[in-house]
Design a protein around this motif. Sequence first.
Motif, PDB file in Angstrom:
ATOM      1  N   GLN A  11       7.982   6.458   6.613  1.00 19.39           N
ATOM      2  CA  GLN A  11       8.360   5.128   7.087  1.00 19.39           C
ATOM      3  C   GLN A  11       7.148   4.393   7.668  1.00 19.39           C
ATOM      4  O   GLN A  11       6.943   3.209   7.402  1.00 19.39           O
ATOM      5  CB  GLN A  11       9.454   5.259   8.138  1.00 19.39           C
ATOM      6  N   ARG A  12       6.331   5.094   8.438  1.00 18.46           N
ATOM      7  CA  ARG A  12       5.135   4.466   9.023  1.00 18.46           C
ATOM      8  C   ARG A  12       4.152   4.043   7.943  1.00 18.46           C
ATOM      9  O   ARG A  12       3.563   2.957   8.011  1.00 18.46           O
ATOM     10  CB  ARG A  12       4.450   5.416   9.991  1.00 18.46           C
ATOM     11  N   VAL A  13       3.978   4.904   6.940  1.00 15.93           N
ATOM     12  CA  VAL A  13       3.035   4.587   5.863  1.00 15.93           C
ATOM     13  C   VAL A  13       3.532   3.375   5.076  1.00 15.93           C
ATOM     14  O   VAL A  13       2.742   2.511   4.694  1.00 15.93           O
ATOM     15  CB  VAL A  13       2.845   5.825   4.954  1.00 15.93           C
ATOM     16  N   ARG A  14       4.846   3.279   4.843  1.00 17.11           N
ATOM     17  CA  ARG A  14       5.385   2.105   4.143  1.00 17.11           C
ATOM     18  C   ARG A  14       5.156   0.834   4.956  1.00 17.11           C
ATOM     19  O   ARG A  14       4.901  -0.232   4.384  1.00 17.11           O
ATOM     20  CB  ARG A  14       6.868   2.295   3.870  1.00 17.11           C
ATOM     21  N   GLY A  15       5.253   0.938   6.272  1.00 17.15           N
ATOM     22  CA  GLY A  15       4.991  -0.221   7.125  1.00 17.15           C
ATOM     23  C   GLY A  15       3.547  -0.685   7.007  1.00 17.15           C
ATOM     24  O   GLY A  15       3.275  -1.890   6.955  1.00 17.15           O
ATOM     25  N   MET A  16       2.619   0.268   6.929  1.00 21.50           N
ATOM     26  CA  MET A  16       1.212  -0.101   6.748  1.00 21.50           C
ATOM     27  C   MET A  16       0.984  -0.707   5.371  1.00 21.50           C
ATOM     28  O   MET A  16       0.172  -1.620   5.210  1.00 21.50           O
ATOM     29  CB  MET A  16       0.318   1.127   6.922  1.00 21.50           C
ATOM     30  N   ALA A  17       1.711  -0.213   4.364  1.00 20.90           N
ATOM     31  CA  ALA A  17       1.543  -0.702   2.994  1.00 20.90           C
ATOM     32  C   ALA A  17       1.932  -2.174   2.877  1.00 20.90           C
ATOM     33  O   ALA A  17       1.369  -2.901   2.062  1.00 20.90           O
ATOM     34  CB  ALA A  17       2.369   0.154   2.030  1.00 20.90           C
ATOM     35  N   GLU A  18       2.890  -2.612   3.682  1.00 18.07           N
ATOM     36  CA  GLU A  18       3.318  -4.010   3.629  1.00 18.07           C
ATOM     37  C   GLU A  18       2.185  -4.966   3.962  1.00 18.07           C
ATOM     38  O   GLU A  18       2.152  -6.089   3.465  1.00 18.07           O
ATOM     39  CB  GLU A  18       4.477  -4.243   4.594  1.00 18.07           C
ATOM     40  N   LYS A  19       1.242  -4.525   4.788  1.00 25.36           N
ATOM     41  CA  LYS A  19       0.162  -5.398   5.244  1.00 25.36           C
ATOM     42  C   LYS A  19      -1.151  -5.152   4.503  1.00 25.36           C
ATOM     43  O   LYS A  19      -2.151  -5.790   4.795  1.00 25.36           O
ATOM     44  CB  LYS A  19      -0.074  -5.171   6.741  1.00 25.36           C
ATOM     45  N   PHE A  23      -4.466  -2.539  -3.921  1.00 24.90           N
ATOM     46  CA  PHE A  23      -4.963  -1.191  -4.218  1.00 24.90           C
ATOM     47  C   PHE A  23      -4.534  -0.202  -3.135  1.00 24.90           C
ATOM     48  O   PHE A  23      -4.004   0.865  -3.416  1.00 24.90           O
ATOM     49  CB  PHE A  23      -6.495  -1.208  -4.335  1.00 24.90           C
ATOM     50  N   THR A  24      -4.747  -0.588  -1.887  1.00 23.18           N
ATOM     51  CA  THR A  24      -4.385   0.285  -0.772  1.00 23.18           C
ATOM     52  C   THR A  24      -2.869   0.441  -0.684  1.00 23.18           C
ATOM     53  O   THR A  24      -2.372   1.528  -0.391  1.00 23.18           O
ATOM     54  CB  THR A  24      -4.941  -0.285   0.544  1.00 23.18           C
ATOM     55  N   ARG A  25      -2.123  -0.615  -0.966  1.00 23.65           N
ATOM     56  CA  ARG A  25      -0.660  -0.556  -0.939  1.00 23.65           C
ATOM     57  C   ARG A  25      -0.150   0.500  -1.919  1.00 23.65           C
ATOM     58  O   ARG A  25       0.701   1.319  -1.581  1.00 23.65           O
ATOM     59  CB  ARG A  25      -0.061  -1.903  -1.293  1.00 23.65           C
ATOM     60  N   ARG A  26      -0.706   0.492  -3.132  1.00 27.58           N
ATOM     61  CA  ARG A  26      -0.290   1.466  -4.142  1.00 27.58           C
ATOM     62  C   ARG A  26      -0.568   2.888  -3.670  1.00 27.58           C
ATOM     63  O   ARG A  26       0.260   3.774  -3.818  1.00 27.58           O
ATOM     64  CB  ARG A  26      -1.021   1.169  -5.452  1.00 27.58           C
ATOM     65  N   ARG A  27      -1.728   3.103  -3.074  1.00 23.68           N
ATOM     66  CA  ARG A  27      -2.077   4.448  -2.580  1.00 23.68           C
ATOM     67  C   ARG A  27      -1.175   4.867  -1.424  1.00 23.68           C
ATOM     68  O   ARG A  27      -0.751   6.010  -1.340  1.00 23.68           O
ATOM     69  CB  ARG A  27      -3.542   4.473  -2.124  1.00 23.68           C
TER      70      ARG A  27
END
Length: 69
Positions: A11-19, A23-27
């Motif tokens: 859940q935390r990683v998905r929250g970071m992916a939103e911002k 490229f980083t979002r996909r990873r």
Amino acid sequence: MEQEFYQGLAQRVRGMAEKADPFTRRRLLDLAKRYDSKGGAAGQGATERPLPVPRTTPPASIFSGPGEA
């Protein structure tokens, strides 16, 4: 308990992916999927690998070859 830990990480990683940039979002989303699979596997009775048996003597490679003083 381990399942909740990995779900929280996902859940935390998905929250970071939103911002993040694309490229980083996909990873990050790939990482979240791995955390989900770890959390889900722990809840489904997956067995963990046992720790290796500790050595009682040093490996034989220490004793082979020329000696050093």
